[in-house]
Design a protein around this motif. Sequence first.
Motif, PDB file in Angstrom:
ATOM      1  N   GLY A 181     -18.246  -1.188 -24.239  1.00  0.00           N
ATOM      2  CA  GLY A 181     -18.964  -1.057 -23.308  1.00  0.00           C
ATOM      3  C   GLY A 181     -18.487  -1.327 -21.769  1.00  0.00           C
ATOM      4  O   GLY A 181     -19.019  -1.000 -20.861  1.00  0.00           O
TER       5      GLY A 181
ATOM      6  N   GLU B  60     -16.016  -0.472 -18.834  1.00  0.00           N
ATOM      7  CA  GLU B  60     -15.425   0.431 -18.086  1.00  0.00           C
ATOM      8  C   GLU B  60     -14.641  -0.168 -16.942  1.00  0.00           C
ATOM      9  O   GLU B  60     -15.204  -0.781 -16.014  1.00  0.00           O
TER      10      GLU B  60
ATOM     11  N   LYS C 242     -17.864   0.727 -30.629  1.00  0.00           N
ATOM     12  CA  LYS C 242     -18.153  -0.325 -30.901  1.00  0.00           C
ATOM     13  C   LYS C 242     -17.220  -1.686 -31.319  1.00  0.00           C
ATOM     14  O   LYS C 242     -17.725  -2.800 -31.463  1.00  0.00           O
TER      15      LYS C 242
ATOM     16  N   LYS D 135     -12.660   3.560 -20.296  1.00  0.00           N
ATOM     17  CA  LYS D 135     -13.881   3.267 -20.929  1.00  0.00           C
ATOM     18  C   LYS D 135     -13.897   3.094 -22.435  1.00  0.00           C
ATOM     19  O   LYS D 135     -13.311   3.877 -23.159  1.00  0.00           O
ATOM     20  N   ASN D 136     -14.483   2.108 -22.850  1.00  0.00           N
ATOM     21  CA  ASN D 136     -14.433   1.779 -24.182  1.00  0.00           C
ATOM     22  C   ASN D 136     -15.867   2.071 -24.761  1.00  0.00           C
ATOM     23  O   ASN D 136     -16.741   1.352 -24.383  1.00  0.00           O
ATOM     24  N   VAL D 137     -15.973   3.413 -25.195  1.00  0.00           N
ATOM     25  CA  VAL D 137     -17.448   3.976 -25.662  1.00  0.00           C
ATOM     26  C   VAL D 137     -17.679   3.454 -27.108  1.00  0.00           C
ATOM     27  O   VAL D 137     -18.576   3.555 -27.504  1.00  0.00           O
TER      28      VAL D 137
END
Length: 180
Positions: free
Chosen positions: A113, A115, A168, A164-166
């Motif tokens: 989640g 950025e 899980k 960005k870590n989109v």
Amino acid sequence: MEAGEIIAYNLKRLRSERNLSLGQLANMAGVSKVVLSQIEKGEANPTINTIWKITGALQLPYSALLEMPEKAAVQIRKKEISALSEDKYHIFNYYAKTNERNFELYQIEVEPGCEHASIGHSTNSFEYLMMLKGELILETDGEAYALKKDDAICFDASGAHSYKNVGKKDAKAVLLIHHR
């Protein structure tokens, strides 16, 4: 070690690395061969202007003669590094840029989640990013790049860019910033 000894050591090392004779360097720097020889033997302390002439001839920063080079092997443990954290973005500086090193080496950890936006680095800087685990979206120069474990990318880092870590799971990468 005294300043004169450090200068003597560095002068001899730098001249040798470039395969220059005392006479060649003396001509390039506009300094007498005798003075260079005395400095290299530690028998004379050069003036500030003499240091400028020598480093100018070698196309090096002024401090190149004044600082001892790092040891050949320098071990760094992550647990000894203080992380810089911003929200869910964590960066660990393993090697900083120095007069002898024109790059910085980091490990970054990006939580799900997160950025992280960067305003960019100095002109002529390039980032090399290699994913160790997880996934990141890198946005730079109007393009988005999906990066997964074992992927790598290089880009001009002088402009704004973001990570960005989109996913899980946490993302972890090695980040090298090269300064040309």
